[in-house]
Design an enzyme around this catalytic site. Structure first.
Site, mmCIF file in Angstrom:
data_model
loop_
_atom_site.group_PDB
_atom_site.id
_atom_site.type_symbol
_atom_site.label_atom_id
_atom_site.label_comp_id
_atom_site.label_asym_id
_atom_site.label_seq_id
_atom_site.Cartn_x
_atom_site.Cartn_y
_atom_site.Cartn_z
ATOM 1 N N GLU A 73 2.429 13.741 -29.872
ATOM 2 C CA GLU A 73 1.757 12.533 -30.039
ATOM 3 C C GLU A 73 0.693 12.227 -31.071
ATOM 4 O OE1 GLU A 73 2.547 9.731 -28.231
ATOM 5 O OE2 GLU A 73 4.172 10.662 -27.284
ATOM 6 N N SER A 129 1.113 -11.598 34.190
ATOM 7 C CA SER A 129 -0.217 -11.538 35.252
ATOM 8 C C SER A 129 -1.257 -10.488 34.584
ATOM 9 C CB SER A 129 0.461 -10.810 36.477
ATOM 10 O OG SER A 129 0.948 -11.828 37.022
#
Length: 835
Positions: A113, A402
């Site tokens: 690079e 309930s």
């Protein structure tokens, strides 16, 4: 007059003069052109220079916080600080420090690079000139240095413009002034894109090679360094990508040898090494398709709190969570969560009883009542495969049945001193449906049977609908009920109807809401807003969020304790018997309390149960994705309880026995269960003592001090009467003895006598189960009549006595003679009510 033109002279003198003038003209033109070119050049240079200066002046300077890497994977930790899961969204990045980066990897990047990286000051002039020349020749060659690539990744500007390039080069020069070369390499190896959703060499190394970057060989380093040039082309997860990666690896190795980063021997050995890439489905770095249910809840809560505290948009909050490397410390107990995961992935808890419908589902939450911390949750059956799908534990809305009664009716009424555990309500047919006033509503879940005189304790234990409805309507009222619901995080202000008392809601609830709402019962009356995390730190360790739950006093300690004591009966002998009891690994029973819930037509099943340590809320049912409700089959009725028991027992296996501490202000007193008052001798002689469903006297009933019955407030329901054992009504009850009943058939017995007599409104209304112990007031023996009178002289008269002639016969009234039987106490089952 026309004149002729003059002849042109061809003499040598005149020709030389003309040539001299031409040279002067050409010279003048060239001089002017040169001046023009110089002027234009300076003008262009000024324009270009000005533009460059303008680009640099308007460029955003790099700041210290920009050097801190973005796009880092955030992590979720459990309550002990152990990593439980990364937050993997669009970016998967794991930061790695410079000392963990192999030198071979660094040199591989430099070789391919930026060969002059260690010598330039941010830009490579030689490479820039080469790039320009190649561009003029129609070839493309990148001129960016590693430093420039770092800048590009930090500021996120990838546009192809002269302005961007100039600003990037300037920023690279500035960056080189602020950072050492090793720091730039560290940034570079952490910010570069490496294909798929992997950023940085650490996540890429784990994804493609299944190992930490520090463990890569020279051959693997060269291969990894080549990917960033074109991640789509050099994709190690594809066959062609692997071939391309190998070719580029060989190029990089040759560049490394040429630049003296490696020896010939190292070069040859690396070429021969076989590259062993991971398969995509086995990759350690493979992006998980979804977070866990708990993880998604954490992300949702952190997002909401970031938006509130920092005025962030939703998009910004999401990006912050997914890309900023946050450390999120959750409230999860990993051991409990693993136990829950295990149960929810076990098919035995999800019986497929009808293969023609969808698969059964369930959800569960376990909460620490003392701090409101969520310890575990699971949002559906089986392995979680869908990202951000329905989390039933936190997002669904289902009817609680309930299980809603303690928080909507009984808890508030006890706390307001409207009722006590010994308050007696007559469980008989009532008519509370305004749209259908002639039909009993509500009915009870167990075949529609009515129990008669019932204490609150027994009503909770046996889940008696009529009692809950009467307390809500006649004692508590909707305003107080809704107020208490709001105090535990459930707002149902628009639902002011009696079905609310039974858990029949217009807008349902989820397990997290139910677990949170039960906190005050297990936490001395205190409610804490449930929390899924405690702290959030940024990547530098700064605290972004600190999550401390807000507490609210809902009940006083005595009321909470009495409610817990009554709900203990649900697990010991009530509707949760056989499932609500949990043991630790030593086989010791850890006290628990709770409440079952069944919605209309058996669509939903619930159990919310708790110990002094944890609250667990479990729902079981179907998604009903087709829009048509799917009824549970009898084989599924106990699955919510079964799942709750399996998870909670694992959660308590290493815990010691502990009970709910009794607070001050509690008074104990024996009470008659038929009257709720101090028992008399007659209470102990109840003919139904003990009938199958009730005890006549409850020992040491609990009261909030001041609400207990006074010593002189004695039972007035049990009465003594003489009956004829030979004269029975349709219920098999002996009728009251008349004056002519023989002593051999007369007995003195104890009965109950209601203060408000029960009278059925409709002929088909069932009688309560305690009717057979009711005093047959006004109903006397109909078989023993007065003795026959002496013989009459008139032989044509009938003087024979008729048995029972002094008692009228009413075929429509229970307990009298006649041929029409009384209505049966066991009516046709009615399943349209909550349990």
């Amino acid at each position: 007059m026309n004149s002729k033109p003059k002849a042109v002279s061809n003499s040598p003198g005149k020709s030389g003069k003309q040539l001299s003038n031409s040279k002067k003209f050409v010279y003048t033109v060239l001089k002017i052109l040169l001046v023009f070119i110089v002027v234009i050049s300076f003008a262009l240079a000024g324009i270009i220079g000005g533009a460059v200066f303008g680009y640099i002046k308007t460029a955003t300077p790099l700041t210290a916080d920009q050097f801190m890497m973005k796009g880092l994977t955030s992590n979720i930790y459990d309550s002990k600080g152990e990593l439980v899961e990364p937050i993997k969204g669009l970016i998967d990045r794991e930061q790695v420090s410079y000392d963990k980066i192999p030198k071979n990897l660094e040199h591989a990047f430099v070789a391919v690079e930026d060969a002059r990286f260690y010598d330039h000051k941010g830009i490579d002039v030689v490479r820039i000139i080469g790039s320009v020349i190649n561009t003029l020749k129609g070839k493309t060659q990148g001129g960016s240095t590693i430093t420039q690539q770092v800048v590009r990744n930090i500021n996120g500007n990838f546009r192809v413009t002269i302005q961007r390039k100039v600003q990037e080069q300037w920023a690279a020069i500035e960056l080189e002034k602020k950072l050492e070369k090793w720091q730039i390499i560290e940034l570079y190896t952490n910010v570069i894109f490496m294909g798929h959703n992997y950023y940085g060499v650490q996540s890429a190394s784990k994804a493609y090679f299944g190992k930490d970057v520090s463990d890569l060989s020279l051959a693997e380093c060269a291969a990894l360094a080549g990917i960033t040039n074109s991640p789509a082309r050099y994709d190690p997860f594809t066959t062609n990508g692997r071939k391309e990666t190998k070719d580029r690896q060989e190029l990089i190795l040759s560049l490394m040898r040429k630049q003296n980063f490696i020896t010939d021997q190292e070069y040859d050995q690396a070429l021969k090494e076989e590259l062993k890439f991971m398969d995509s489905d086995k990759s350690q770095g493979k992006n998980v398709s979804s977070q866990s249910y708990f993880g998604e809840k954490v992300i949702s809560d952190v997002k909401k709190d970031l938006m509130a505290k920092y005025n962030m948009s939703e998009d910004m909050a999401i990006k912050t969570i997914y890309n900023n490397g946050l450390k999120i410390y959750s409230t999860m107990d990993s051991d409990i969560q693993k136990a829950m995961d295990q149960v929810y992935k076990d098919d035995k808890y999800f019986p497929v009883v009808n293969r023609n419908v969808e698969h059964p589902q369930s959800a569960m939450v376990i909460l620490d009542p003392k701090g409101g911390q969520i310890k575990a949750l699971y949002g559906g059956y089986g392995e979680k495969k869908i990202s951000m799908g329905l989390n039933r534990a936190t997002q669904m809305k289902r009817q609680p049945g309930s299980s809603f009664k303690p928080i909507a009716v009984y808890g508030p009424a006890v706390n307001e001193r409207k009722i006590t555990s010994a308050t007696v309500i007559d469980d008989v047919p009532v008519y509370m449906d305004e749209k259908n006033p002639t039909k009993p509503y509500p009915s009870n879940y167990d075949s529609g049977a009515y129990k008669g005189l019932t204490t609150i304790r027994r009503a909770i234990r046996d889940s008696v609908n009529v009692v809950a409805a009467k307390v809500w309507r006649d004692y508590l009222g909707p305003d107080l009920s809704l107020k208490y619901l709001r105090s535990v995080g459930i707002n149902r202000d628009k639902e002011r109807y009696v079905s609310l008392a039974l858990g029949g809601l217009n807008e349902g609830v989820n397990p997290l809401q139910m677990a949170a709402a039960y906190q005050p019962f297990a936490n001395k009356g205190l409610f804490n807003e449930p929390v899924s995390y405690t702290r959030v730190l940024d990547q530098s360790g700064k605290v972004l969020l600190e999550n401390k739950p807000k507490s609210t006093i809902v009940y006083d300690e005595a009321a909470a304790y009495i409610m817990t004591d009554m709900m203990k009966g649900v697990v010991t002998s009530g509707t949760a018997a056989g499932f609500g009891e949990i043991k630790n690994k030593n086989g010791e029973i850890i006290p628990t309390a709770g409440k079952t819930g069944t919605s209309s037509d058996f669509i939903d099943k619930w159990f919310v149960g708790y110990s002094p340590y944890y609250i667990g809320a479990t729902w079981y049912g179907y998604d009903n994705s087709s829009g048509k409700p799917i009824k549970l089959q009898p084989a599924e009725y106990n699955q919510a309880l079964s799942i709750w028991h399996a998870v909670m027992e694992k959660a308590h296996e290493n815990l010691s026995v502990a009970d709910f501490p009794e607070p001050s202000g509690i008074v104990k007193k024996n009470v008659c269960v038929e009257s709720g008052k101090v028992p008399t001798d007659l209470c102990y002689k109840d003919p139904g003592n003990p009938p199958q469903w009730v005890e006549s006297v409850y020992t040491d009933e609990l009261f909030i001090k001041g609400t207990e019955p006074k010593d002189n407030d004695r039972c007035d329901v049990h009465v003594l009467a003489k009956v004829d054992t030979e004269s029975l009504d349709a219920f098999g009850r002996p009728l009251l003895a008349g004056p002519y009943c023989p002593p051999s058939s007369v007995e003195e017995r104890v009965f109950i006598q209601r203060k408000i007599p029960f009278s059925p409104r409709n002929p088909d209304d069932p009688y309560p189960l305690d009717w057979k112990y009711e005093l047959p007031a006004g109903e006397y023996c109909n078989i023993h009549g007065a003795p026959a009178p002496a013989a009459s002289p008139d032989k044509n008269k009938n003087t024979t006595g008729t048995p029972g002639a002094n008692i009228p016969s009413d075929p429509k009234k229970p307990g009298t003679s006649g041929t029409t039987p009384a209505p049966s106490p066991s009516p046709t089952p009615n399943r349209s009510n909550q349990r």
